[in-house]
Design an enzyme around this catalytic site. Structure first.
Site, PDB file in Angstrom:
ATOM      1  N   CYS A   1      -7.815  -0.300  -3.408  1.00 20.98           N
ATOM      2  CA  CYS A   1      -7.744   1.043  -4.010  1.00 20.98           C
ATOM      3  C   CYS A   1      -8.849   1.290  -5.045  1.00 20.98           C
ATOM      4  O   CYS A   1      -9.453   2.369  -5.080  1.00 20.98           O
ATOM      5  CB  CYS A   1      -6.377   1.265  -4.641  1.00 20.98           C
ATOM      6  SG  CYS A   1      -5.750  -0.153  -5.528  1.00 20.98           S
TER       7      CYS A   1
ATOM      8  N   HIS B   1      -5.343   5.338 -10.743  1.00 17.83           N
ATOM      9  CA  HIS B   1      -6.260   4.359 -11.329  1.00 17.83           C
ATOM     10  C   HIS B   1      -7.439   5.114 -11.962  1.00 17.83           C
ATOM     11  O   HIS B   1      -7.945   6.085 -11.386  1.00 17.83           O
ATOM     12  CB  HIS B   1      -6.820   3.422 -10.261  1.00 17.83           C
ATOM     13  CG  HIS B   1      -5.850   2.395  -9.743  1.00 17.83           C
ATOM     14  ND1 HIS B   1      -4.536   2.307 -10.142  1.00 17.83           N
ATOM     15  CD2 HIS B   1      -6.038   1.389  -8.839  1.00 17.83           C
ATOM     16  CE1 HIS B   1      -3.955   1.285  -9.516  1.00 17.83           C
ATOM     17  NE2 HIS B   1      -4.848   0.723  -8.713  1.00 17.83           N
TER      18      HIS B   1
HETATM   19  P1  NAP Z   1       5.892  -3.060  -1.725  1.00 18.86           P
HETATM   20  O1  NAP Z   1       6.320  -1.792  -2.353  1.00 18.86           O
HETATM   21  O2  NAP Z   1       6.368  -4.349  -2.270  1.00 18.86           O
HETATM   22  O3  NAP Z   1       6.278  -3.015  -0.144  1.00 18.86           O
HETATM   23  C1  NAP Z   1       6.090  -4.102   0.717  1.00 18.86           C
HETATM   24  C2  NAP Z   1       6.427  -3.693   2.156  1.00 18.86           C
HETATM   25  O4  NAP Z   1       6.175  -4.799   3.042  1.00 18.86           O
HETATM   26  C3  NAP Z   1       7.901  -3.334   2.323  1.00 18.86           C
HETATM   27  O5  NAP Z   1       8.030  -2.326   3.283  1.00 18.86           O
HETATM   28  C4  NAP Z   1       8.487  -4.634   2.852  1.00 18.86           C
HETATM   29  O6  NAP Z   1       9.690  -4.469   3.564  1.00 18.86           O
HETATM   30  C5  NAP Z   1       7.367  -5.042   3.786  1.00 18.86           C
HETATM   31  N1  NAP Z   1       7.501  -6.436   4.180  1.00 18.86           N
HETATM   32  C6  NAP Z   1       7.664  -7.508   3.391  1.00 18.86           C
HETATM   33  N2  NAP Z   1       7.826  -8.623   4.134  1.00 18.86           N
HETATM   34  C7  NAP Z   1       7.769  -8.226   5.425  1.00 18.86           C
HETATM   35  C8  NAP Z   1       7.888  -8.890   6.669  1.00 18.86           C
HETATM   36  N3  NAP Z   1       8.108 -10.207   6.747  1.00 18.86           N
HETATM   37  N4  NAP Z   1       7.771  -8.158   7.808  1.00 18.86           N
HETATM   38  C9  NAP Z   1       7.588  -6.829   7.751  1.00 18.86           C
HETATM   39  N5  NAP Z   1       7.468  -6.135   6.601  1.00 18.86           N
HETATM   40  C10 NAP Z   1       7.566  -6.824   5.467  1.00 18.86           C
HETATM   41  O7  NAP Z   1       4.324  -3.190  -1.697  1.00 18.86           O
HETATM   42  P2  NAP Z   1       3.216  -2.024  -1.566  1.00 18.86           P
HETATM   43  O8  NAP Z   1       2.744  -1.656  -2.914  1.00 18.86           O
HETATM   44  O9  NAP Z   1       3.677  -0.960  -0.638  1.00 18.86           O
HETATM   45  O10 NAP Z   1       2.021  -2.844  -0.916  1.00 18.86           O
HETATM   46  C11 NAP Z   1       2.149  -3.428   0.352  1.00 18.86           C
HETATM   47  C12 NAP Z   1       0.808  -4.040   0.740  1.00 18.86           C
HETATM   48  O11 NAP Z   1      -0.156  -3.007   0.894  1.00 18.86           O
HETATM   49  C13 NAP Z   1       0.212  -4.980  -0.342  1.00 18.86           C
HETATM   50  O12 NAP Z   1       0.717  -6.288  -0.220  1.00 18.86           O
HETATM   51  C14 NAP Z   1      -1.252  -4.883  -0.048  1.00 18.86           C
HETATM   52  O13 NAP Z   1      -1.622  -5.775   0.968  1.00 18.86           O
HETATM   53  C15 NAP Z   1      -1.399  -3.451   0.451  1.00 18.86           C
HETATM   54  N6  NAP Z   1      -1.875  -2.578  -0.645  1.00 18.86           N
HETATM   55  C16 NAP Z   1      -3.114  -2.153  -0.593  1.00 18.86           C
HETATM   56  C17 NAP Z   1      -3.593  -1.375  -1.595  1.00 18.86           C
HETATM   57  C18 NAP Z   1      -5.003  -0.959  -1.558  1.00 18.86           C
HETATM   58  O14 NAP Z   1      -5.625  -1.201  -2.548  1.00 18.86           O
HETATM   59  N7  NAP Z   1      -5.483  -0.339  -0.512  1.00 18.86           N
HETATM   60  C19 NAP Z   1      -2.827  -0.998  -2.658  1.00 18.86           C
HETATM   61  C20 NAP Z   1      -1.532  -1.446  -2.717  1.00 18.86           C
HETATM   62  C21 NAP Z   1      -1.074  -2.224  -1.681  1.00 18.86           C
HETATM   63  P3  NAP Z   1      11.136  -4.673   2.840  1.00 18.86           P
HETATM   64  O15 NAP Z   1      11.383  -3.424   2.052  1.00 18.86           O
HETATM   65  O16 NAP Z   1      12.032  -4.823   4.002  1.00 18.86           O
HETATM   66  O17 NAP Z   1      11.028  -5.889   1.990  1.00 18.86           O
HETATM   67  O1  3JN Z   2      -3.120  -3.980  -8.169  1.00 18.37           O
HETATM   68  C1  3JN Z   2      -3.583  -2.935  -7.697  1.00 18.37           C
HETATM   69  O2  3JN Z   2      -3.722  -1.918  -8.384  1.00 18.37           O
HETATM   70  C2  3JN Z   2      -4.012  -2.904  -6.293  1.00 18.37           C
HETATM   71  C3  3JN Z   2      -3.366  -3.987  -5.518  1.00 18.37           C
HETATM   72  C4  3JN Z   2      -3.683  -4.259  -4.281  1.00 18.37           C
HETATM   73  C5  3JN Z   2      -3.065  -5.369  -3.591  1.00 18.37           C
HETATM   74  C6  3JN Z   2      -1.823  -5.842  -4.002  1.00 18.37           C
HETATM   75  C7  3JN Z   2      -1.245  -6.935  -3.362  1.00 18.37           C
HETATM   76  C8  3JN Z   2      -1.896  -7.559  -2.334  1.00 18.37           C
HETATM   77  C9  3JN Z   2      -3.719  -5.979  -2.513  1.00 18.37           C
HETATM   78  C10 3JN Z   2      -5.003  -5.405  -2.035  1.00 18.37           C
HETATM   79  O3  3JN Z   2      -4.945  -4.362  -1.423  1.00 18.37           O
HETATM   80  O4  3JN Z   2      -6.063  -5.987  -2.234  1.00 18.37           O
HETATM   81  C11 3JN Z   2      -3.138  -7.090  -1.917  1.00 18.37           C
HETATM   82  C12 3JN Z   2      -3.814  -7.809  -0.806  1.00 18.37           C
HETATM   83  O5  3JN Z   2      -3.667  -7.359   0.329  1.00 18.37           O
HETATM   84  O6  3JN Z   2      -4.461  -8.820  -1.057  1.00 18.37           O
END
Ligand code: NAP
Ligand code: 3JN
Length: 337
Positions: A133, A246
């Site tokens: 992000c 952010h």
């Molecule tokens: P979150 O609110 O903790 O949500 C995690 C999601 O993953 C929930 O839907 C969870 O399902 C699911 N999950 C966990 N274990 C799983 C499994 N074994 N199989 C299928 N689904 C599973 O986290 P979030 O903030 O949405 O972020 C999720 C991911 O997106 C991060 O880990 C990161 O890789 C990515 N992300 C990217 C950015 C970016 O910068 N582009 C920003 C934030 C996040 P349950 O509800 O069933 O546990």
């Molecule tokens: O902390 C933030 O503001 C952004 C977080 C992103 C994030 C959180 C958990 C796992 C990532 C990411 O998108 O880089 C990951 C990950 O996929 O490594």
């Protein structure tokens, strides 16, 4: 490769999470041509339903056959899940847009911000990575300046909202804030220190070079997206007690001289950017105003008087929208164009 259709079968993996929820909302708002929406999360969420276009959609857990018949899958269930399931999905003929860091630096995987490097989508092999992000909002603002004056170096400090860590972190900020105001004991579960009324110069794990993983993501991803390994980038990433949005202080050194007025003019014509820069009227981008909105807001554009060709600016965007869900849906929109 995606076959051209009128409507597509789309999946959201991680649908119950902070990013997944936003993906569902963005797909609906932007009228993405969906024949059927499939929602996946962990086994813990089996039995739950989520709303899409007025219908209740069941949340499924993943298995080897889950991706059969799916055209596009938007993943946001973390890097470990993407490592296992994205290749399985791609093998089933589905195009994956992955929000995790798992595939971002893989040379076989394009890392795309549509306003910056949409042509890179042409060489995907079934998986496309969505950048971090903090990187996304910064490169949207850097690219038009790079095209005009060639950026040599970037020094960025971020001020990142807790929603970047997910739902549990948002709950922790709320809980700690109410506990503080009620003179109750503060409990820290998500972050190593209290986040309410505090700032933490620590996002993701520390590495041997003293940087955090979040800082190295910004450094490496910026070069890949901008297609220029020569740009020098250094980053300090900081968590602040803000729910959503952010903010970034970005210092740029360019090869060619560029004035703040030229930067304002270039950025105000650039896609995805709103220049919000009238400090005499207290007008500058704020996370509470960017929350829930699509653009990358840029303000405080001024000369860095300590070097020959330097610009300082303040860049704010909603980390769950342009920083994650919106960028992923825009990639999907490019794919079906
Ligand atoms: P979150 O609110 O903790 O949500 C995690 C999601 O993953 C929930 O839907 C969870 O399902 C699911 N999950 C966990 N274990 C799983 C499994 N074994 N199989 C299928 N689904 C599973 O986290 P979030 O903030 O949405 O972020 C999720 C991911 O997106 C991060 O880990 C990161 O890789 C990515 N992300 C990217 C950015 C970016 O910068 N582009 C920003 C934030 C996040 P349950 O509800 O069933 O546990
Ligand atoms: O902390 C933030 O503001 C952004 C977080 C992103 C994030 C959180 C958990 C796992 C990532 C990411 O998108 O880089 C990951 C990950 O996929 O490594």
């Amino acid at each position: 490769m995606l076959r051209k259709k009128d409507k597509y079968v789309v999946a959201v993996v991680g649908a119950t999470g902070a990013v997944g929820n936003e993906m569902i909302a963005v797909l609906e708002e932007r009228n993405f041509p969906i024949e059927k929406l499939r929602l996946f999360a962990s086994e813990r969420s089996e039995g739950k339903t989520l709303q899409f276009e007025g219908s209740e959609i069941p949340v499924e857990s993943l298995n080897e056959d889950s991706f059969k018949g799916i055209d596009i899958a938007l993943f946001s269930a973390g890097a470990e899940r993407s490592k296992i399931w994205a290749p399985i999905a791609a093998k089933s003929g589905c195009v994956v847009v992955d929000n995790s860091s798992q595939w971002r630096m893989d040379p076989e995987v394009p890392l795309v911000v549509p306003e910056v490097n949409a042509p890179d989508l042409k060489w995907h092999k079934g998986i496309i990575a969505n950048p971090n992000c903090s990187t996304i909002q910064m490169v949207v603002a850097l690219k038009p300046i790079h095209d005009a004056a060639r950026i040599k170096r970037v020094v960025v400090t971020t001020f990142q909202a807790v929603s970047g860590t997910g739902k549990k972190a948002m709950d922790e900020l709320l809980q700690q804030t109410t506990d503080m105001l009620n003179f109750r004991e503060i409990k820290c579960n998500v972050y190593p220190h209290q986040i309410a009324f505090n700032i933490l110069p620590h996002i993701d794990k520390f590495l041997e070079n003293g940087y955090t993983k979040e800082e190295m993501k910004m450094i490496n991803e910026t070069k890949k997206i901008m297609g220029d390994e020569s740009i020098r980038v250094t980053a300090t990433t900081v968590r602040v007690p803000v729910f959503r949005g952010h903010s970034e202080s970005v210092n740029i050194e360019t090869e060619k001289k560029i004035t703040p007025n030229e930067v304002r003019s270039i950025l105000s014509k650039a896609p995805g950017i709103v220049v919000y820069d009238a400090p005499e009227k207290n007008v500058y981008p704020l996370p509470i105003e960017a929350a829930g909105k699509d653009p990358v807001y840029v303000g405080r554009i001024r000369e860095d008087e300590s070097i020959d060709n330097g610009i300082n600016m303040w860049v704010v965007s909603d980390n769950l929208r342009k920083g994650a869900a919106l960028n992923a849906v825009q990639i999907a929109e490019e794919l079906i164009k």
